[in-house]
Design a protein around this motif. Structure first.
Motif, PDB file in Angstrom:
ATOM      1  N   ARG A   1       0.831  -1.215   0.000  1.00 45.84           N
ATOM      2  CA  ARG A   1       0.000   0.000   0.000  1.00 45.84           C
ATOM      3  C   ARG A   1       0.867   1.268   0.000  1.00 45.84           C
ATOM      4  NH1 ARG A   1      -5.322  -1.052   2.067  1.00 45.84           N
ATOM      5  NH2 ARG A   1      -5.682   1.195   1.927  1.00 45.84           N
ATOM      6  N   ILE A   2       1.983   1.237   0.706  1.00 46.24           N
ATOM      7  CA  ILE A   2       2.881   2.392   0.718  1.00 46.24           C
ATOM      8  C   ILE A   2       3.474   2.608  -0.675  1.00 46.24           C
ATOM      9  CG2 ILE A   2       5.113   3.221   1.577  1.00 46.24           C
ATOM     10  CD1 ILE A   2       4.327   2.037   4.308  1.00 46.24           C
TER      11      ILE A   2
ATOM     12  N   GLN B   1       1.640   7.552  -6.375  1.00 47.73           N
ATOM     13  CA  GLN B   1       0.734   8.701  -6.384  1.00 47.73           C
ATOM     14  C   GLN B   1       1.505  10.014  -6.245  1.00 47.73           C
ATOM     15  OE1 GLN B   1      -2.128   8.391  -3.214  1.00 47.73           O
ATOM     16  NE2 GLN B   1      -3.613   9.749  -4.183  1.00 47.73           N
ATOM     17  N   LEU B   2       2.626   9.978  -5.519  1.00 47.09           N
ATOM     18  CA  LEU B   2       3.417  11.179  -5.271  1.00 47.09           C
ATOM     19  C   LEU B   2       4.149  11.674  -6.513  1.00 47.09           C
ATOM     20  CD1 LEU B   2       4.889  10.428  -1.726  1.00 47.09           C
ATOM     21  CD2 LEU B   2       3.045  11.998  -2.328  1.00 47.09           C
TER      22      LEU B   2
ATOM     23  N   ASP C   1       0.756  16.515   0.924  1.00 41.78           N
ATOM     24  CA  ASP C   1      -0.369  17.062   1.687  1.00 41.78           C
ATOM     25  C   ASP C   1      -1.629  17.245   0.825  1.00 41.78           C
ATOM     26  OD1 ASP C   1       0.624  19.119   0.165  1.00 41.78           O
ATOM     27  OD2 ASP C   1       0.689  20.598   1.786  1.00 41.78           O
ATOM     28  N   ASP C   2      -1.604  16.711  -0.402  1.00 46.49           N
ATOM     29  CA  ASP C   2      -2.814  16.743  -1.227  1.00 46.49           C
ATOM     30  C   ASP C   2      -3.875  15.849  -0.595  1.00 46.49           C
ATOM     31  OD1 ASP C   2      -3.828  17.451  -4.195  1.00 46.49           O
ATOM     32  OD2 ASP C   2      -4.465  15.410  -3.691  1.00 46.49           O
ATOM     33  N   ASN C   3      -5.125  16.262  -0.697  1.00 47.33           N
ATOM     34  CA  ASN C   3      -6.170  15.514  -0.009  1.00 47.33           C
ATOM     35  C   ASN C   3      -6.308  14.084  -0.521  1.00 47.33           C
ATOM     36  OD1 ASN C   3      -8.222  15.530   2.061  1.00 47.33           O
ATOM     37  ND2 ASN C   3      -9.734  15.354   0.409  1.00 47.33           N
TER      38      ASN C   3
ATOM     39  N   SER D   1      -6.092  11.027   1.982  1.00 43.41           N
ATOM     40  CA  SER D   1      -7.182  10.050   2.011  1.00 43.41           C
ATOM     41  C   SER D   1      -6.643   8.635   1.880  1.00 43.41           C
ATOM     42  CB  SER D   1      -8.170  10.347   0.885  1.00 43.41           C
ATOM     43  OG  SER D   1      -9.194   9.375   0.845  1.00 43.41           O
ATOM     44  N   ASN D   2      -5.642   8.465   1.036  1.00 43.31           N
ATOM     45  CA  ASN D   2      -5.031   7.144   0.847  1.00 43.31           C
ATOM     46  C   ASN D   2      -4.311   6.692   2.118  1.00 43.31           C
ATOM     47  OD1 ASN D   2      -4.173   4.822  -0.433  1.00 43.31           O
ATOM     48  ND2 ASN D   2      -3.322   5.885  -2.206  1.00 43.31           N
TER      49      ASN D   2
END
Length: 209
Positions: free
Chosen positions: A112-113, A119-120, A126-128, A132-133
């Protein structure tokens, strides 16, 4: 090089305290008091192959809030320590013990990490969508391992979804710091038996910020 030393343990413990302090402030005030500390705590979750404990957090400056929190918690002669921080740190240590004993969950956590790391490439930490993830990772894999950490604060803020995401992301960062604490030889009894030595090392670290 071995990192089983007091400096490494002081870094890991300060990181736990930093995450716990931020949880308390966001829950009670609704805002993050230190964006540098917040981002450093979340980035630490992603750094699973750092060459040293300090590299996980990006340097002493990123842990300044954590160092200050440790001094307040352990070197406070008038006894006015933050009991919420103490409670949250105890909860993080308890969850880490459960996590470290569960290899299946550890493997899932790594997967999951990695998803968040991908995603980064598009979003900031700090994007929502990233928060959320991280929130869902904590809820799915960590929260149910042991007694849940009950976060106290202002209900107006605690009911806001964005605040919940921030808090659970920080709790995940706190568990990550607790994992590091164990990896570098940290034990709960050291917080009582070696308190003065820890505080001395933390003050040395603080001078390096």
């Amino acid at each position: 090089m071995s990192y089983h030393n007091l400096e490494s343990r002081s870094i890991a413990f300060a990181a736990m305290c930093q995450a716990a302090y931020l949880v308390d402030k966001i829950a009670s005030k609704g805002i993050c008091p230190d964006a540098v500390a917040f981002n450093a705590s979340l980035h630490s979750i992603m750094r699973t192959d750092a060459s040293s404990p300090l590299e996980i957090f990006g340097g002493h400056e990123s842990l300044k809030l954590g160092y200050q929190t440790v001094i307040t918690q352990l070197d406070n002669e008038n006894g006015s320590r933050n009991l919420q921080v103490t409670k949250y740190v105890a909860g993080l240590l308890a969850l880490e013990r459960k996590l470290s004993a569960n290899s299946g969950t550890l493997n899932l956590l790594g997967e999951r990490i990695n998803q968040v790391n991908r995603q980064l490439a598009t979003f900031e930490i700090d994007d929502n969508s990233v928060l959320s993830n991280l929130d869902s990772i904590y809820r799915d894999l960590i929260s149910n391992l042991g007694p849940k950490i009950q976060v106290n604060g202002n209900p107006t803020y605690l009911q806001q979804e964005h605040t919940q995401h921030k808090i659970r992301a920080l709790l995940l960062a706190g568990v990550r710091a607790a994992v590091l604490w164990r990896q570098v030889g940290g034990k709960r009894r050291q917080l009582f038996l070696s308190r003065k030595a820890i505080v001395h090392q933390i003050k040395l670290n603080l001078h390096r910020t």
